[in-house]
Design a protein around this motif. Structure first.
Motif, mmCIF file in Angstrom:
data_model
loop_
_atom_site.group_PDB
_atom_site.id
_atom_site.type_symbol
_atom_site.label_atom_id
_atom_site.label_comp_id
_atom_site.label_asym_id
_atom_site.label_seq_id
_atom_site.Cartn_x
_atom_site.Cartn_y
_atom_site.Cartn_z
ATOM 1 N N UNK A 86 -8.251 20.272 -11.709
ATOM 2 C CA UNK A 86 -7.136 20.623 -10.830
ATOM 3 C C UNK A 86 -6.980 22.127 -10.595
ATOM 4 N N UNK A 87 -6.985 22.964 -11.635
ATOM 5 C CA UNK A 87 -6.744 24.400 -11.376
ATOM 6 C C UNK A 87 -7.956 25.157 -10.841
ATOM 7 N N UNK A 88 -9.135 24.538 -10.773
ATOM 8 C CA UNK A 88 -10.330 25.277 -10.382
ATOM 9 C C UNK A 88 -10.238 25.812 -8.951
ATOM 10 N N UNK A 89 -9.724 24.985 -8.033
ATOM 11 C CA UNK A 89 -9.651 25.415 -6.629
ATOM 12 C C UNK A 89 -8.752 26.645 -6.486
ATOM 13 N N UNK A 90 -7.637 26.658 -7.225
ATOM 14 C CA UNK A 90 -6.721 27.799 -7.146
ATOM 15 C C UNK A 90 -7.382 29.061 -7.697
ATOM 16 N N UNK A 91 -8.134 28.919 -8.801
ATOM 17 C CA UNK A 91 -8.794 30.092 -9.388
ATOM 18 C C UNK A 91 -9.853 30.635 -8.433
ATOM 19 N N UNK A 92 -10.605 29.728 -7.811
ATOM 20 C CA UNK A 92 -11.650 30.172 -6.888
ATOM 21 C C UNK A 92 -11.025 30.866 -5.668
ATOM 22 N N UNK A 93 -9.934 30.301 -5.160
ATOM 23 C CA UNK A 93 -9.261 30.927 -4.022
ATOM 24 C C UNK A 93 -8.762 32.320 -4.344
ATOM 25 N N UNK A 94 -8.231 32.480 -5.560
ATOM 26 C CA UNK A 94 -7.757 33.805 -5.979
ATOM 27 C C UNK A 94 -8.919 34.779 -6.098
ATOM 28 N N UNK A 95 -10.066 34.274 -6.589
ATOM 29 C CA UNK A 95 -11.243 35.135 -6.700
ATOM 30 C C UNK A 95 -11.742 35.594 -5.346
ATOM 31 N N UNK A 96 -11.744 34.694 -4.367
ATOM 32 C CA UNK A 96 -12.170 35.068 -3.020
ATOM 33 C C UNK A 96 -11.219 36.085 -2.397
ATOM 34 N N UNK A 97 -9.920 35.901 -2.652
ATOM 35 C CA UNK A 97 -8.933 36.849 -2.120
ATOM 36 C C UNK A 97 -9.124 38.232 -2.733
ATOM 37 N N UNK A 98 -9.367 38.292 -4.040
ATOM 38 C CA UNK A 98 -9.614 39.568 -4.708
ATOM 39 C C UNK A 98 -10.862 40.246 -4.162
ATOM 40 N N UNK A 99 -11.914 39.440 -3.896
ATOM 41 C CA UNK A 99 -13.162 40.013 -3.394
ATOM 42 C C UNK A 99 -12.953 40.734 -2.073
ATOM 43 N N UNK A 108 -16.979 41.966 -9.927
ATOM 44 C CA UNK A 108 -16.177 41.204 -10.884
ATOM 45 C C UNK A 108 -15.512 40.011 -10.209
ATOM 46 N N UNK A 109 -15.024 40.203 -8.994
ATOM 47 C CA UNK A 109 -14.406 39.094 -8.262
ATOM 48 C C UNK A 109 -15.443 38.033 -7.905
ATOM 49 N N UNK A 110 -16.637 38.495 -7.513
ATOM 50 C CA UNK A 110 -17.717 37.543 -7.204
ATOM 51 C C UNK A 110 -18.099 36.745 -8.450
ATOM 52 N N UNK A 111 -18.090 37.423 -9.602
ATOM 53 C CA UNK A 111 -18.423 36.732 -10.845
ATOM 54 C C UNK A 111 -17.409 35.630 -11.140
ATOM 55 N N UNK A 158 -18.390 32.704 -8.989
ATOM 56 C CA UNK A 158 -19.626 32.085 -9.479
ATOM 57 C C UNK A 158 -19.372 31.256 -10.733
ATOM 58 N N UNK A 159 -18.557 31.772 -11.638
ATOM 59 C CA UNK A 159 -18.269 31.044 -12.871
ATOM 60 C C UNK A 159 -17.447 29.785 -12.593
ATOM 61 N N UNK A 160 -16.516 29.882 -11.625
ATOM 62 C CA UNK A 160 -15.749 28.695 -11.239
ATOM 63 C C UNK A 160 -16.678 27.632 -10.679
ATOM 64 N N UNK A 191 -19.810 27.220 -11.404
ATOM 65 C CA UNK A 191 -20.587 26.664 -12.513
ATOM 66 C C UNK A 191 -19.756 25.637 -13.279
ATOM 67 N N UNK A 192 -18.490 25.955 -13.534
ATOM 68 C CA UNK A 192 -17.615 25.018 -14.245
ATOM 69 C C UNK A 192 -17.400 23.755 -13.417
ATOM 70 N N UNK A 193 -17.283 23.919 -12.090
ATOM 71 C CA UNK A 193 -17.090 22.758 -11.217
ATOM 72 C C UNK A 193 -18.278 21.807 -11.303
ATOM 73 N N UNK A 194 -19.486 22.367 -11.350
ATOM 74 C CA UNK A 194 -20.675 21.507 -11.477
ATOM 75 C C UNK A 194 -20.660 20.780 -12.809
ATOM 76 N N UNK A 195 -20.234 21.481 -13.860
ATOM 77 C CA UNK A 195 -20.138 20.859 -15.179
ATOM 78 C C UNK A 195 -19.108 19.724 -15.178
ATOM 79 N N UNK A 196 -17.981 19.958 -14.522
ATOM 80 C CA UNK A 196 -16.937 18.936 -14.443
ATOM 81 C C UNK A 196 -17.436 17.709 -13.680
ATOM 82 N N UNK A 197 -18.176 17.933 -12.603
ATOM 83 C CA UNK A 197 -18.719 16.808 -11.840
ATOM 84 C C UNK A 197 -19.610 15.934 -12.724
ATOM 85 N N UNK A 198 -20.407 16.574 -13.565
ATOM 86 C CA UNK A 198 -21.285 15.812 -14.462
ATOM 87 C C UNK A 198 -20.464 15.045 -15.497
#
Length: 361
Positions: free
Chosen positions: A143-156, A166-169, A172-174, A176-183
């Protein structure tokens, strides 16, 4: 054998009942020599009944790792053991074992054996407990992943150029976590994919083509197919995913041999194995699984300390690995009412993953 021998009225006699058991049953004389064996013993020990009879059990199964042989020699002693370390031929296994002395024939005993350390016998209750934690964790994280990614894009877009990496990282990490969650969600799914008949070798070749395209240079993929096999009853997409996981692991394991005198080699073998069955708890009956696929590689093998737990979530021997690949493989195979097991042949330097699946009626 006459019809009278096979059954008394509508009730099968003891010999027929023992022949139908899915675990190995052996009758041993006073010297531990096999005098009778059921079909499941042929499958477990890799020999025909004709070759088993007259052979001492300790010539086929080496219990020296578990110091069990001296207890077997105590002919009047009952014994129940689980996860016993043993060598069956050249393969390390963990066996469940019972020894039952026969008071009417002193020195004689009945021994039962089953593979108890590395096989997935398709038990639904066991699978649910294994995947429950990943499924809950996936639900809480996603649930919180989309919000974190959106905040990262805004910071970038707003930060200075020097801080943008740092914002791009973060993004990217979000991802990676999303792919892990899908699995993990796939691992926790309680809805198995629909099964149907299809050509086994077509699915294997599709998976081999995918892995071959990305395999390290010097890793050879070899086919050893039985062309007479009938259609398998499974889900083709799920089976291809299982094989891609196993083949990718094998390619990674033996990639270090590239350029050596003996290069990395992966062998995919298919065959028909009679008498092999498992108890499918979900269906409430016994399912015969005679179609066997073996994925073998000449890599260094799995850490012996991890072997009994390699199909559990988050167990991995890879640096930076997530430990979900083989857990997902186990679940997908179980959803198709199949079984998967792992053995290591130290003498040949080969690691084997064997999948057994039902035949299409």
């Amino acid at each position: 054998m006459t019809d009278t021998d096979v059954q008394q009225g509508d009730r099968p006699v003891a010999q027929v009942q023992i022949a139908g058991l899915i675990f190995a049953v052996l009758l041993l004389d006073r010297d531990l020599v096999i005098t009778e064996a059921n079909p499941a013993a042929e499958s477990l020990l890799g020999r025909s009944t004709k070759k088993l009879i007259g052979t001492r059990i300790t010539e086929l199964v080496d219990f020296s790792q578990s110091r069990l042989e001296e207890r077997l020699l105590a002919s009047d002693q009952r014994l129940i053991a689980r996860g016993v370390a043993a060598m069956v031929g050249d393969e390390r296994k963990r066996l469940n074992l019972t020894v039952s002395p026969l008071p009417s024939n002193p020195g004689w005993r009945v021994i039962s054996l089953s593979d108890g350390g590395r096989d997935d016998m398709g038990g639904e209750a066991e699978m649910e407990s294994a995947v429950g934690a990943p499924a809950v964790l996936a639900h809480e994280i996603k649930n919180p992943l989309a919000a974190i990614r959106g905040a990262g894009q805004l910071l970038a877009r707003k930060v200075d150029e020097k801080d943008r990496p740092l914002a791009v990282m973060i993004c990217d990490e979000v991802d990676r976590i999303a792919r892990l969650v899908d699995r993990m969600q796939k691992l926790g799914s309680n809805t198995p994919a629909a099964v149907g008949p299809f050509n086994l070798h077509e699915a294997i070749r599709n998976a081999m083509a995918t892995v071959r395209a990305a395999a390290p240079q010097g890793v050879e993929l070899v086919e050893e197919f039985d062309p007479s096999l009938p259609p398998v009853l499974a889900n083709q997409d799920a089976l291809e995913q299982v094989l891609i996981n196993l083949l990718s692991n094998a390619a990674e394991a033996c990639s270090g041999k590239s350029g050596a005198q003996t290069g990395g080699q992966i062998i995919v073998k298919t065959r028909f194995v009679s008498g092999l069955a498992l108890s499918a708890i979900r269906l409430g009956n016994t399912v015969r699984v005679p179609i066997e696929i073996t994925v073998s590689d000449n890599g260094p093998g799995i850490d012996p300390h991890l072997e009994p737990r390699i199909f559990e979530p988050f167990v991995t021997g890879k640096k930076g690995g997530q430990g979900l690949g083989l857990a997902l493989v186990k679940k997908l195979v179980a959803d198709m009412d199949g079984r998967i097991g792992h053995t290591r042949d130290d003498r040949a330097g080969m690691t084997h993953f064997r999948i057994n699946l039902p035949i299409a009626k």
